[in-house]
Each structure stands twice: as C-alpha cells, then as structure tokens.
Design a protein around this motif. Sequence first.
Motif, short mmCIF file in Angstrom:
data_model
loop_
_atom_site.label_atom_id
_atom_site.label_comp_id
_atom_site.label_asym_id
_atom_site.label_seq_id
_atom_site.Cartn_x
_atom_site.Cartn_y
_atom_site.Cartn_z
N ILE A 201 29.71 -32.17 0.66
CA ILE A 201 29.56 -30.64 0.64
C ILE A 201 28.77 -30.46 -0.97
N PRO A 202 27.94 -29.45 -0.68
CA PRO A 202 27.20 -28.93 -1.87
C PRO A 202 28.12 -28.68 -3.24
N MET A 203 27.91 -29.13 -4.25
CA MET A 203 28.77 -28.89 -5.37
C MET A 203 28.69 -27.47 -5.81
N GLU A 204 27.90 -26.84 -5.42
CA GLU A 204 27.87 -25.23 -5.64
C GLU A 204 29.01 -24.46 -4.72
N MET A 205 29.39 -25.16 -3.95
CA MET A 205 30.61 -24.64 -3.10
C MET A 205 31.92 -24.74 -3.61
N HIS A 206 32.13 -25.27 -4.69
CA HIS A 206 33.12 -25.42 -5.38
C HIS A 206 34.06 -24.42 -5.54
N PRO A 207 33.44 -23.32 -6.19
CA PRO A 207 34.09 -22.08 -6.37
C PRO A 207 34.59 -21.23 -5.08
N HIS A 266 35.10 -22.51 -19.06
CA HIS A 266 34.83 -21.13 -18.20
C HIS A 266 34.31 -20.09 -18.86
N LEU A 267 34.19 -20.44 -20.39
CA LEU A 267 33.48 -19.39 -20.99
C LEU A 267 32.02 -19.63 -21.33
N TRP A 268 31.61 -20.88 -20.83
CA TRP A 268 30.38 -21.51 -21.30
C TRP A 268 29.55 -21.59 -20.07
N PHE A 269 30.13 -22.12 -18.75
CA PHE A 269 29.23 -22.31 -17.49
C PHE A 269 29.49 -21.30 -16.69
N SER A 270 28.71 -21.22 -15.72
CA SER A 270 28.79 -20.26 -14.55
C SER A 270 28.22 -21.12 -13.36
N ARG A 271 28.51 -20.40 -12.22
CA ARG A 271 28.02 -20.98 -10.84
C ARG A 271 26.50 -21.50 -10.87
N GLU A 272 25.67 -20.71 -11.47
CA GLU A 272 24.15 -21.21 -11.80
C GLU A 272 24.17 -22.71 -12.32
N TYR A 274 25.75 -25.35 -11.67
CA TYR A 274 26.05 -26.42 -10.60
C TYR A 274 24.64 -27.07 -10.19
N LYS A 275 23.69 -26.12 -10.03
CA LYS A 275 22.59 -26.86 -9.43
C LYS A 275 21.94 -27.94 -10.62
N GLN A 276 22.11 -27.68 -11.96
CA GLN A 276 21.68 -28.95 -12.63
C GLN A 276 22.91 -29.83 -13.00
N LYS A 277 23.85 -29.21 -13.21
CA LYS A 277 25.04 -30.13 -13.54
C LYS A 277 25.92 -30.99 -12.44
N GLY A 278 25.93 -30.37 -11.42
CA GLY A 278 26.54 -30.84 -10.28
C GLY A 278 28.10 -31.08 -10.68
N CYS A 403 34.97 -42.43 -21.68
CA CYS A 403 34.14 -42.43 -20.34
C CYS A 403 32.65 -42.27 -20.60
N GLY A 404 32.39 -41.91 -22.06
CA GLY A 404 30.98 -42.04 -22.30
C GLY A 404 29.72 -40.97 -21.98
N TRP A 405 30.30 -39.82 -21.45
CA TRP A 405 29.57 -38.67 -21.08
C TRP A 405 30.06 -37.47 -21.51
N SER A 406 29.43 -36.50 -21.44
CA SER A 406 29.73 -35.21 -21.81
C SER A 406 29.06 -33.99 -20.98
N PRO A 407 29.84 -33.05 -20.55
CA PRO A 407 28.82 -31.96 -19.83
C PRO A 407 27.85 -31.35 -20.72
#
Length: 446
Positions: A201-207, A266-272, A274-278, A403-407
């Motif tokens: 399923i495309p990640m952008e369908m999560h919401p 929820h204050l920083w990211f939005s649906r747009e 998902y394309k880059q961050k997945g 875990c060694g990473w950050s969004p």
Amino acid sequence: MKKFLIKNARLVNEGEVQERDLYIAEGRIVKIDQNLSQRDSDTTIIDAAGSFVLPGIIDDQVHFREPGLTHKGDIYSESRAAVAGGITSYIEQPNTKPAATTIEKLEEKYALAAEKSWANYGFNLGGANDNIDEIRKLDPTKVPGVKVFMGSSTGNMLVDDRKALELIFSESPVPVITHCEDEETIRTNLAKAMEEYGDDIPMEMHPDIRSREACLLSSSMAVELAKKHNTRLHVFHISTADECDLFEKDVPLEEKLITAEACVHHLWFSREDYKQKGSHIKWNPAVKEASDRDAILEAVIDGRIDVLATDHAPHTLEEKNNPYTSAPSGGPLVQHFLPAMMEFVRDEKLPIELLVEKACHNPAKIFNIKDRGFLRQGYWADITIVDPSRPWRVAKENILYKCGWSPFEGTTFRARVSHTFVNGALVYENGKVLETKAAQRLEFDR
C-alpha cells in the motif's frame, strides 16, 4: 553536589521573559534575582548571555522500549537523547513486552529506570479489558496515569470492551490517558486498501486508512465517557482539526477535567511529506492534511490543546523500510523536539512563553508533578539552556537514538540546547552527555 550560578539569563517562566541570574545548590533552585554574585569558591559560573533559560521539558508521552523491545531503544539510550534535547522528565507508556498492565510489571520498569535513566521518570499503567482490580490498587502519589489504547496501535493492548471502558473511566484513582482511533473503522479501511494493493500500500494512504473519522469517533467517545463519569481525562496526540473542537479554550487549566496533547510531528509534517519521507513519518495517529497541521497549532495557541510532547517511539531502519502493512508506526523525537519547536518561536508562530507553558508548566499541572515544571525557588533544578542563534544540521553522526535515524535528518535548526540540568546536576553540555546521573522517580502531589 556541585553548585551553579547561571548569569545573564533570559528566564522564561510563568508567562514572562526576564533578565535574571539563577543559583543552584543541593539539587534545588535556591535563588532567582538580578545581579547575584558567586557565593563561594566551589560554585561553577555559567554565562548564559544571549540564551534562554527554561524549566526542563516534561515529555508526557514517550516509548523507550524497555523491557522486551530493546533492539529499538532502551531507557539508557533514549533518556540520554532526551537530556540532549532539553527534556528533564518523561512519562513512559506501557506497551512494552511484557505490557505493564500490573503493578508488579510497572514496578519492574521503575527499577530499570532507577538504574539506567538520565532523566526523571514516571510510568503509566496500561489499561486492559480485564485489569480493573490492578487499576483500583494504584497509589496516586506514585503513578502518573492509566493509559488506554482505544485503538490498538503498536502492541496488543486494545481496550475494546465497553463495560471495561466504563469501569476504567468511573473507577481509576489517577488520570485516564487515551490513544483514540476507532479500530473497526481502521480495519475496514485497511481491508479495502489491501484488496487494491496487497501488502504494498502506498505510504501516503496512511491518513486514509487511519482516518480522521476513526480519530474523531474514538476521541468523541472518550470525551463522552469522561463527562458521564466525571473522569480526569487527557487525550494524547490530536491529529485532526475536527478533534480540536472537542476541547474547551476559555477555561483555566486548573478547572479542566478534560485536556489534550499535540505532538511535534503533527505540527511539522503533512500529507505532502509522505512522498519524500515515506514510512519515516508513519505514526499512529497518522500525519494528515496541512489544514489539520495548521488547525492543531491554532488550538495550541488558543488553549484548546494544553500540552506539547513527542510520542517518541523508535523502530529500527530495517523495520521501518518494510512494505506498508509490516512497517511499524512511530519514530524517534526526544532529541529534536525543542529545537523543532524553537523554529516556531523564531518564525513568530508561537511565543516562547507559550511553548514553556505547554511543554513545562502544563504537564506538571495536569499530572500534579511535585516541585517540577517551573523556575521557582525551592523547586528541583531541572533546567534547560537554549541558544536561539546557533544553527546546526541533523545528521547521522549527531543522532543519539539507539535506532540511529531521525525524521529530521537533513534539517537545519537555528536553536540548540547548550546545557541541561537534572536535579541540579549538569548532565548535558555543548554536544556531550555527561557521565553524571541524577534522575529521580517523579512524585505526584495528589
């Protein structure tokens, strides 16, 4: 114990920014005044000119993954990341392995934190369909709250029995804290998506799967139950504009029985994004529309939302890089919460006094945390110093999460934490977590 004199500070506290000095001894704030002088030769002076001095951040929602999930994170690693981000106290959630649904399992987590934590700690008991007897036995002075997963999220802790919910809401001696997503709605949405896409399923369908309808339906039920039973309710991680209207804005916090939290993602990211961050921004509840993001910030500012927090929930990159149906939700955030929120301050979207109210004062008030959350004489010296004009870029080499990473990788923040004090001990200084452990179990003045 060392003594410290913080000079030339811009203290942010109780709605004001004031030029003050601050003296720390025996773990407490001894004196706040102008032009304080060094009291004796063993006092360390810290010149905070140009910086803000804040009460230590109290993060009311973290998942540090211990016990049972320590390949993702543990109390040692994640609490050290927290103090590097200016967080001096945290409340951890019960969906570990085993789940903390008994007082015995809860106390085992407290024992681990006493040994390993760099920040002050509290642990919520997990609500379940069958543990009302354990909830009844809770000591309100020792436990922050009961966490109820009204959506299953990560871990098998779904409370979906209406009778069990009624008992928890009517009989809990501590605040009831909810994760609100309607499970039946989510399952229906997921089944439809899998019919079309299978596992991929495309990640952008999560919401769309963990939808606004699922959130509003569940949050509305929590508020309805709280009003019915006169419950002290705190609703975690509001993710939609619709839910914001469930909460009151013209009532002082001290008079509210129902409060709400917003998280930095929820204050920083939005649906747009998902394309880059997945999957790196796949959270439950989901990051939704830009209009939701903007509405949540508005609700923070006007008082409908009372607390700012992280929902820090690390997973390994290997886990996150799986297809949609097997990629877990959640991400690491404690190290970067305050620098991210300072971007809102720098852009004049959020007054720094309000940031401190929502991230320091209000968590202390909501959970009745004793002697913390404010810069007051006699309070524990949990203090964060933030330089607002010291840019840095988030990169693999400066990430402290296990875990060694950050969004936020690749993001340049304009502000950075320079010093963090926990109970009067300097535990973080200019990029380095110090080998000074002074954390304590949080006490609740109830």
